[in-house]
Scaffold this motif. Sequence first.
Motif, PDB file in Angstrom:
ATOM      1  N   THR A 225      -7.529  -0.659  -2.752  1.00 57.09           N
ATOM      2  CA  THR A 225      -8.986  -0.789  -2.768  1.00 57.09           C
ATOM      3  C   THR A 225      -9.556  -1.239  -1.429  1.00 57.09           C
ATOM      4  O   THR A 225     -10.776  -1.276  -1.273  1.00 57.09           O
ATOM      5  CB  THR A 225      -9.414  -1.776  -3.861  1.00 57.09           C
ATOM      6  N   SER A 226      -8.705  -1.603  -0.479  1.00 56.40           N
ATOM      7  CA  SER A 226      -9.218  -1.924   0.855  1.00 56.40           C
ATOM      8  C   SER A 226      -8.173  -1.596   1.904  1.00 56.40           C
ATOM      9  O   SER A 226      -6.971  -1.675   1.654  1.00 56.40           O
ATOM     10  CB  SER A 226      -9.622  -3.410   0.957  1.00 56.40           C
ATOM     11  N   ARG A 228      -7.571  -2.198   6.255  1.00 55.46           N
ATOM     12  CA  ARG A 228      -8.099  -2.777   7.490  1.00 55.46           C
ATOM     13  C   ARG A 228      -8.410  -1.672   8.490  1.00 55.46           C
ATOM     14  O   ARG A 228      -7.768  -0.626   8.506  1.00 55.46           O
ATOM     15  CB  ARG A 228      -7.102  -3.771   8.085  1.00 55.46           C
ATOM     16  N   TRP A 317      -4.610  -8.495   4.292  1.00 51.54           N
ATOM     17  CA  TRP A 317      -5.590  -7.502   3.870  1.00 51.54           C
ATOM     18  C   TRP A 317      -7.012  -7.808   4.311  1.00 51.54           C
ATOM     19  O   TRP A 317      -7.769  -6.874   4.596  1.00 51.54           O
ATOM     20  CB  TRP A 317      -5.586  -7.360   2.342  1.00 51.54           C
ATOM     21  N   THR A 318      -7.433  -9.076   4.325  1.00 58.87           N
ATOM     22  CA  THR A 318      -8.849  -9.381   4.527  1.00 58.87           C
ATOM     23  C   THR A 318      -9.111 -10.258   5.739  1.00 58.87           C
ATOM     24  O   THR A 318     -10.209 -10.794   5.888  1.00 58.87           O
ATOM     25  CB  THR A 318      -9.435 -10.060   3.268  1.00 58.87           C
ATOM     26  N   PRO A 353     -11.998  -5.685   6.174  1.00 59.91           N
ATOM     27  CA  PRO A 353     -13.119  -4.924   5.606  1.00 59.91           C
ATOM     28  C   PRO A 353     -14.437  -5.623   5.889  1.00 59.91           C
ATOM     29  O   PRO A 353     -14.550  -6.843   5.794  1.00 59.91           O
ATOM     30  CB  PRO A 353     -12.799  -4.921   4.107  1.00 59.91           C
ATOM     31  N   GLN A 390     -13.366   0.012   1.955  1.00 64.45           N
ATOM     32  CA  GLN A 390     -13.328  -0.742   0.713  1.00 64.45           C
ATOM     33  C   GLN A 390     -13.840   0.143  -0.415  1.00 64.45           C
ATOM     34  O   GLN A 390     -14.886   0.786  -0.311  1.00 64.45           O
ATOM     35  CB  GLN A 390     -14.174  -2.010   0.823  1.00 64.45           C
ATOM     36  N   THR A 391     -13.059   0.203  -1.507  1.00 66.21           N
ATOM     37  CA  THR A 391     -13.414   1.027  -2.651  1.00 66.21           C
ATOM     38  C   THR A 391     -14.463   0.329  -3.507  1.00 66.21           C
ATOM     39  O   THR A 391     -14.426  -0.889  -3.682  1.00 66.21           O
ATOM     40  CB  THR A 391     -12.164   1.279  -3.521  1.00 66.21           C
ATOM     41  N   THR A 393     -14.912  -0.496  -6.768  1.00 67.53           N
ATOM     42  CA  THR A 393     -14.026  -0.531  -7.931  1.00 67.53           C
ATOM     43  C   THR A 393     -14.776  -0.367  -9.252  1.00 67.53           C
ATOM     44  O   THR A 393     -14.136  -0.224 -10.298  1.00 67.53           O
ATOM     45  CB  THR A 393     -13.226  -1.838  -7.963  1.00 67.53           C
ATOM     46  N   GLY A 417      -4.957  -4.497  -1.361  1.00 71.30           N
ATOM     47  CA  GLY A 417      -5.370  -4.050  -0.039  1.00 71.30           C
ATOM     48  C   GLY A 417      -4.160  -3.541   0.712  1.00 71.30           C
ATOM     49  O   GLY A 417      -3.024  -3.663   0.261  1.00 71.30           O
TER      50      GLY A 417
END
Length: 484
Positions: A225-226, A228, A317-318, A353, A390-391, A393, A417
């Motif tokens: 869903t994400s 970088r 991931w973030t 993201p 980023q999806t 969701t 992610g």
Amino acid sequence: MTSSPAATPRSTTTTTGPGREASGGTEDLRSAVDRSFDQTLARLKELVAIPGIAWPSFERAPLERSADAVAELLRAAGIDDVQVLSVNKDDGTPGGPAVVARRPAAAGKPTVLLYAHHDVQPVGDESLWETQPFTAVEKDGRLYGRGAADDKAGIMVHIAAYAAAAEVLGGSLGLGVTFFIEGEEEAGSPTFRTFLEANRELLRADVIVVADSSNWKVGTPALTTSLRGLVDGTVEVQVLDHAVHSGMFGGPVLDAPTLLSRLIATLHDADGNVAIEGLVATDTAAVEMPEADYRADASVLDGVRLAGTGSIASRLWTKPALSIIGFDAPAVEVASNTLLPRARAKFSLRLAPGQVPAEAMDAVRRHVEANAPFGAKVVFTPGEAGNPFQTDTSSPAATVAMWALGEAWGVQAVETGIGGSIPFIADLTELYPESQILVTGVEDPDSRAHSANESLHIGDFRNAILAEALMLSRLNNEALTTGN
């Protein structure tokens, strides 16, 4: 992206609503996938045997043979409209051959674009392989070979899933399906944007499924869903007009590699967090990754302390991650006793993201120029840039995907992610803003894509086919059309 979650993942394993699977039920599709699975695996082995590498330094003939093989597989699956297409690079040479195959949608039905790529990474040091790279070998429930996971398995997931859905649904399948099998992804997709612009209407779809990612672990599926983003570039430190004798002049002035090293050291704080002001960073990963699993999967040596703060999943991931991936200095074997006048390093900065790549590039520039050690001249040269992703969701397609993954594996699917980047997704997002983009895949933490001994977990491969067949079956009944 590895390991089992330590917290309850967000997932969906909802039961089917009344009448929603009058045709295309799970067991019917599972039986169809199982009946053809041996043939699907055999065809994947045939694809692995073709060394299609899109890098300019490799022969083009195997790459074209790879595209032709994919085209034949699509025709065998019942698709009549199959083309092998390419556009030229900026220098006039042809881009990688892409295969585009289309089944038009019935009136009022949505269209799904199924993306994968048939080109592969070079082998690298062949002595590190335990099997021949381009001979697919089954061992301990895995299939070994270059491209077995990345991404020829993705191609076969698309083809086998479509074939199963078409067999079970028969005349009730009105879903439009377009296959887009790229031929230069591992070379950086140099003509991807141009190709999209040249074939924009041909590839337009309501849902885009990118089968080039990974699952959470063997036995647990994931929807990515994400992703970088990425910026890279070079930083050069200049301190002398020319090299001088280190004995005659060493002491009052520091050599360029030393000063560049001091500059590089300012890029992270004492805990290992990226220390560049102005970068987006959040600690919002939905699941946790145990440290022991990360250390094992990343092959971290005993005694090495992990860098950064916050959860490991968020660090992956973030949050941003900066690495020095190249350093220009004489090799040790040919080093002489001189003060080097200049040294250059290449950085790679993964973006969280929500980060705008241009702003991140400017932030790096400001940082290195402000931290020039001992007044040395710093030359900053920007390189490539790619947007994070980023999806949504909550979209209908993401809901269907999470349900299908959980149904196929029999366990809850995880929203994850990816620390890496798929820059071309930004092009898809920009050119098709109305499309719902799903990032799926067949890899797992031990697939070793791009490395020696790349492999595919055969059981998860079968589940991935069923999941996509379920997705196509459900989307066949969804009102997702955009009106385009």
